[in-house]
Design an enzyme around this catalytic site. Sequence first.
Site, short mmCIF file in Angstrom:
data_model
loop_
_atom_site.label_atom_id
_atom_site.label_comp_id
_atom_site.label_asym_id
_atom_site.label_seq_id
_atom_site.Cartn_x
_atom_site.Cartn_y
_atom_site.Cartn_z
N ASP A 169 47.61 22.52 -131.12
CA ASP A 169 47.78 22.85 -132.53
C ASP A 169 49.27 22.99 -132.84
O ASP A 169 49.97 23.75 -132.18
CB ASP A 169 47.06 24.17 -132.84
CG ASP A 169 47.10 24.55 -134.31
OD1 ASP A 169 47.75 23.86 -135.11
OD2 ASP A 169 46.47 25.56 -134.66
N SER B 48 44.60 29.22 -140.92
CA SER B 48 45.64 28.26 -141.26
C SER B 48 46.46 28.76 -142.46
O SER B 48 47.07 29.82 -142.38
CB SER B 48 45.00 26.90 -141.52
OG SER B 48 45.97 25.88 -141.55
N HIS C 282 43.48 22.58 -133.79
CA HIS C 282 43.57 23.35 -135.03
C HIS C 282 42.21 23.35 -135.73
O HIS C 282 41.54 22.33 -135.82
CB HIS C 282 44.62 22.71 -135.94
CG HIS C 282 44.86 23.47 -137.21
ND1 HIS C 282 45.57 24.65 -137.24
CD2 HIS C 282 44.47 23.23 -138.49
CE1 HIS C 282 45.63 25.10 -138.48
NE2 HIS C 282 44.96 24.26 -139.26
#
Length: 393
Positions: free
Chosen positions: A287, A190, A317
């Site tokens: 996501d 991320s 995610h």
Amino acid sequence: MKWAKVVIKHVILISSILIACMLLIISISVYLWQTTDEGRLPAKTAVVLHAINNNLVSLDINIRPPAIVSGGGSGGNPLLREDLVIPVQGGVQIPVRMYRPQGEGPFPILMYYHGGAFIEGYGSLETHDNIIRSLATRTNSIVIAPSYRLAPDYVFPTAVEDSYSAIEWAVEYADSFNGDRERLSVVGDSAGGNIATVMTLMARDRHGPEISAQVLLYPLTTFQDVPLESREIYDSGYYLLSRQVMYLARDLYTPDKLMWSHPYTSPLQAEDLSNLPPTLIITAEFDPLRDEGEAYAERLAEFDVPVRATRYRGVMHGFISFYEVMQSGRYGLQETASFLRQVNQGTADIGDAYNLQVRQPPQGFDRVRDQTEAFAIAAYLIGRSGANLFSTP
């Protein structure tokens, strides 16, 4: 004795009815959790998301009923853990966590950058410790995870400068912990995926340490307002990342709009992506960051960077963080570890032609296992919800 037999029959009948009702409730619940406006979710994904979004478990998820849902650990050489502080810019020190195998080495060095939207309270070494530890075991590497400084107290470029200082420290002191500075890789998820790829750009631009490989797990690759379908479809936050958090990250980490176009915040729009190391990018179907991760893979390929991109279907995610309860998470962790091992052994063969690989949800035995575990977890969650309901004053 006749009356006793009648009682036993009634008890068995009532028990059977109660079990059947419970199974029906579980089945209906899981079916409803699987049904979303964006598509039908696999049972395991649906159960995990329901648990998190309804605050039945925290994000450092632990919803495995004992002796029912197995973990995703890996055996091998026991690890040594050290929590250190290292110097960075400005004459300050930051915490660093290191996992290293026992033995003479030298062992490959893997720098891991945790996710968390660049903001205090959204991610830390503790929330990502399971990945850090597991990668050390699965790759037989020294994993060094710096706790870079976060917004709102520290804005760009503090996080990336801290992270780069950690690489320089690791290279300088590699001999002291049996590290091989010639086999140095970066990994991040991320926001940490953003930092990981920025490390390769900074090392190239500053003629710094040579980085052997980068692995970017569902990375954020741009702060600019560009049309990305996945950001529009999956922005509610139900899939563990919302548009609101993305805007908050941008406002706090890059408060000056000029920062949004810097290659060290938005590598997707960087003018030059040449001479970067072999790359693995993993994305998730559900996501908001999916499209920009895959677009970044395409741009790397345009600059002749060896790159492999894999989209995992049916997951959200951050899914690799849940490898202990999600088979797809285990697949993603295994792919990451396998890629790093191959790079360290000099056997990685990515190929010249770029193409996006799409990995389907678990099939066969793994699918049966995932569904069985999903129903077991659902029963646990429903039972827990019921217990909390009855215990409420």
